[in-house]
Design a protein around this motif. Structure first.
Motif, mmCIF file in Angstrom:
data_model
loop_
_atom_site.group_PDB
_atom_site.id
_atom_site.type_symbol
_atom_site.label_atom_id
_atom_site.label_comp_id
_atom_site.label_asym_id
_atom_site.label_seq_id
_atom_site.Cartn_x
_atom_site.Cartn_y
_atom_site.Cartn_z
ATOM 1 N N PHE A 58 0.816 -1.213 0.000
ATOM 2 C CA PHE A 58 0.000 0.000 0.000
ATOM 3 C C PHE A 58 0.849 1.262 0.000
ATOM 4 O O PHE A 58 0.573 2.199 -0.748
ATOM 5 N N LEU A 59 1.897 1.278 0.819
ATOM 6 C CA LEU A 59 2.670 2.508 1.009
ATOM 7 C C LEU A 59 3.800 2.660 -0.010
ATOM 8 O O LEU A 59 4.214 3.791 -0.301
ATOM 9 N N GLU A 60 4.307 1.541 -0.527
ATOM 10 C CA GLU A 60 5.449 1.630 -1.442
ATOM 11 C C GLU A 60 5.100 1.173 -2.855
ATOM 12 O O GLU A 60 5.680 1.673 -3.820
ATOM 13 N N LYS A 61 4.180 0.225 -2.998
ATOM 14 C CA LYS A 61 3.859 -0.308 -4.325
ATOM 15 C C LYS A 61 2.559 0.285 -4.883
ATOM 16 O O LYS A 61 2.138 -0.102 -5.973
ATOM 17 N N ASP A 62 1.931 1.167 -4.125
ATOM 18 C CA ASP A 62 0.733 1.875 -4.586
ATOM 19 C C ASP A 62 -0.400 0.905 -4.952
ATOM 20 O O ASP A 62 -1.102 1.079 -5.949
ATOM 21 N N PHE A 63 -0.599 -0.115 -4.119
ATOM 22 C CA PHE A 63 -1.714 -1.046 -4.338
ATOM 23 C C PHE A 63 -3.034 -0.360 -3.975
ATOM 24 O O PHE A 63 -3.098 0.415 -3.024
ATOM 25 N N ARG A 64 -4.081 -0.651 -4.738
ATOM 26 C CA ARG A 64 -5.392 -0.046 -4.493
ATOM 27 C C ARG A 64 -6.468 -1.134 -4.457
ATOM 28 O O ARG A 64 -6.460 -2.058 -5.270
#
Length: 513
Positions: A504-510
């Protein structure tokens, strides 16, 4: 008896290959024999060289130790004539007897003032020497050696000569000076046979011929044959030049190494034949195997077509089964969502999140597929719960909550008999277990909980808090991540929490809601 063409062809190739291998190996065998012969000759020459070095040094030591008698007598004479004293026969005899004590190989010792022999020890050892004028000796070589001794003032060696009545003698002379005036000569005659015996030259090793030459190159001891055929030699150092000690194997060098060379050639020839036979057998066997393989290949190729068709049919069946299983699972998910419309899409989003977490953790593809499959149907047990409880907008009572908690066990019971390639039923069963043992339905702790269940537990909590529900305010993703961080290592697996926060914070998962 009729033999098959396969065996006949194999035998022909075996014989041909063996003969070709032998033809190639024979030159190598011959060259190896020459190399080994050279090695044997080198070792033999080194061995004889070591023997000559030992015997030569021993001979030089034996002769030089006896020449010490001459040096001691010169010191005695210098001490007398240097102060003008006369030398008496009694005094000379007593001193010479002390020098001769226990020494073999010493024939006689004499003093010749003005070159005329006056003192001789032992008395009577050579009566012809008494009164003999060395300067007028009828033998030119003796006169020459006497003059060399006078001029050089060093020990001069003459001979070897024949001694009377028998034997071989060596004469050493040294001049005595008073200041710069010649006073006379001291002569020491050595008996060589005892010296050669003590040096070990009278009994050389069996099969070895030796020869000893004086400083002029004259052979005076040993065999002339030892000088023919490239002998090994050693220089024997003496005060007045060097002697040459030579040795050669009896019969020559080739005869000395003939026996071990024949043994080596016989052994290596046998190895060459054996190698050729083995090569022939190997090629024959290879031919036989190749032909047999070709025969089998035809039948195998015919059966491969049938097998491919069977595999294609099997693959089509597997595809159909997977589609049927997928359709069944989809139906079950839709049935759950139909009873609980507030959580529509929840299982799919949890499955997507769980797969992303497992991938971030570096799990295997097989493990990731199992976790995703379990996540898709992790709430399947809710299908047995009343719809009014599932859709209740307010807070559940204690009895209602206890009923909700049964969905994990119900899901396990529904799935346990299914033949999944992954532990799907157990993952569903344990997805509400917690690391500290506070979860349900089994109260498992730590590593007792399946890894897939630990991944599913975090994904389930994060999705539930990050997705809207009509019956409660939306906590949001930020609070969801803070929640799992605060319970890291307490309720949730630390590795799973770290992977979830990372995506979530580094790979920008949504999450797609």
């Amino acid at each position: 008896m009729i033999q098959s063409p396969l065996k006949n062809k194999s035998r022909r190739r075996t014989v041909i290959a063996a003969l070709l291998a032998l033809i190639l190996l024979l030159p190598f065998w011959w060259w190896t024999g020459l190399w080994y012969q050279g090695k044997l000759l080198t070792e033999k020459r080194a061995q004889i060289g070591e023997f000559l070095a030992v015997q030569g040094r021993s001979l030089g030591t034996e002769i030089n130790s006896r020449l010490a008698i001459l040096k001691a007598m010169k010191t005695f004479v210098d001490g007398r004539v240097g102060v003008g004293q006369e030398i008496s026969a009694v005094e000379f005899g007593a001193y010479a007897a002390g020098l001769f004590s226990g020494e073999s190989g010493v024939h006689s010792l004499s003093i010749a003032p003005d070159g005329i022999t006056q003192f001789l020890f032992p008395a009577g050892s050579n009566e012809n020497l008494a009164g003999h004028d060395l300067n007028r000796d009828p033998r030119p070589q003796i006169r020459t050696d006497v003059q060399r001794a006078v001029r050089s003032r060093r020990i001069v060696i003459s001979g070897p000569y024949a001694l009377r009545p028998k034997g071989l003698g060596l004469v050493a002379r040294q001049a005595v000076y008073v200041k710069e005036n010649l006073w006379g000569l001291i002569s020491l005659i050595l008996d060589l046979p005892p010296i050669l015996t003590q040096a070990g030259l009278d009994s050389p090793p069996s099969g070895l011929e030796i020869a000893l030459l004086d400083r002029s190159g004259r052979l005076f001891f040993g065999e002339k044959a030892a000088l023919e055929g490239n002998p090994i030699s050693f220089q024997v150092d003496l005060p007045d030049g060097t002697w040459k000690l030579a040795a050669l194997p009896a019969g020559g060098w080739n005869a000395a190494v003939e026996r071990p060379l024949l043994q080596f050639r016989g052994l290596t020839l046998a190895l060459a034949f054996l190698t050729a036979i083995l090569i022939g057998l190997a090629i024959g066997y290879q031919t036989q195997v190749t032909m047999a393989v070709r025969q089998r290949t035809g039948s195998l190729q015919r059966s491969l077509t049938d097998r491919r068709e069977a595999e294609e049919n099997l693959n089509r069946t597997l595809v159909n089964l997977r589609r049927a299983m997928g359709a069944t699972l989809t139906t079950l998910v839709l049935a759950v969502e139909a009873k609980d419309p507030y959580t529509a899409g929840h299982q799919k989003r949890v499955a997507d999140l769980a797969r992303a977490i497992a991938t971030e953790m570096g799990l295997t593809e097989e493990a990731i597929d199992g976790i995703r499959m379990a996540a898709v149907i992790h709430d399947i047990g809710k299908i047995s719960l009343p719809a009014e409880i599932l859709g209740k907008p307010g807070k559940l009572s204690e009895s209602e909550f206890q009923l909700i908690k049964t969905h994990s066990q119900t899901g396990y019971d529904m799935l346990k008999d299914g033949e999944f390639p992954w532990p799907v039923a157990r993952i569903v069963w344990q997805h509400h277990e917690r690391m500290d043992g506070s979860g349900y339905p089994l109260g498992l702790k730590g590593e007792e909980i399946l890894q897939g269940s630990r991944v599913l537990a975090v994904a389930d909590v994060v999705e539930a808090m990050a997705s809207p529900r009509s019956y409660r305010p939306l906590p949001g993703l930020e609070k969801a991540l803070a929640e799992i961080l605060s319970q890291r290592g307490i309720l949730y697996d630390p590795a799973v929490v770290d992977a979830c926060r990372s995506i979530f914070l580094e790979k920008d998962f949504r999450l797609v809601v």
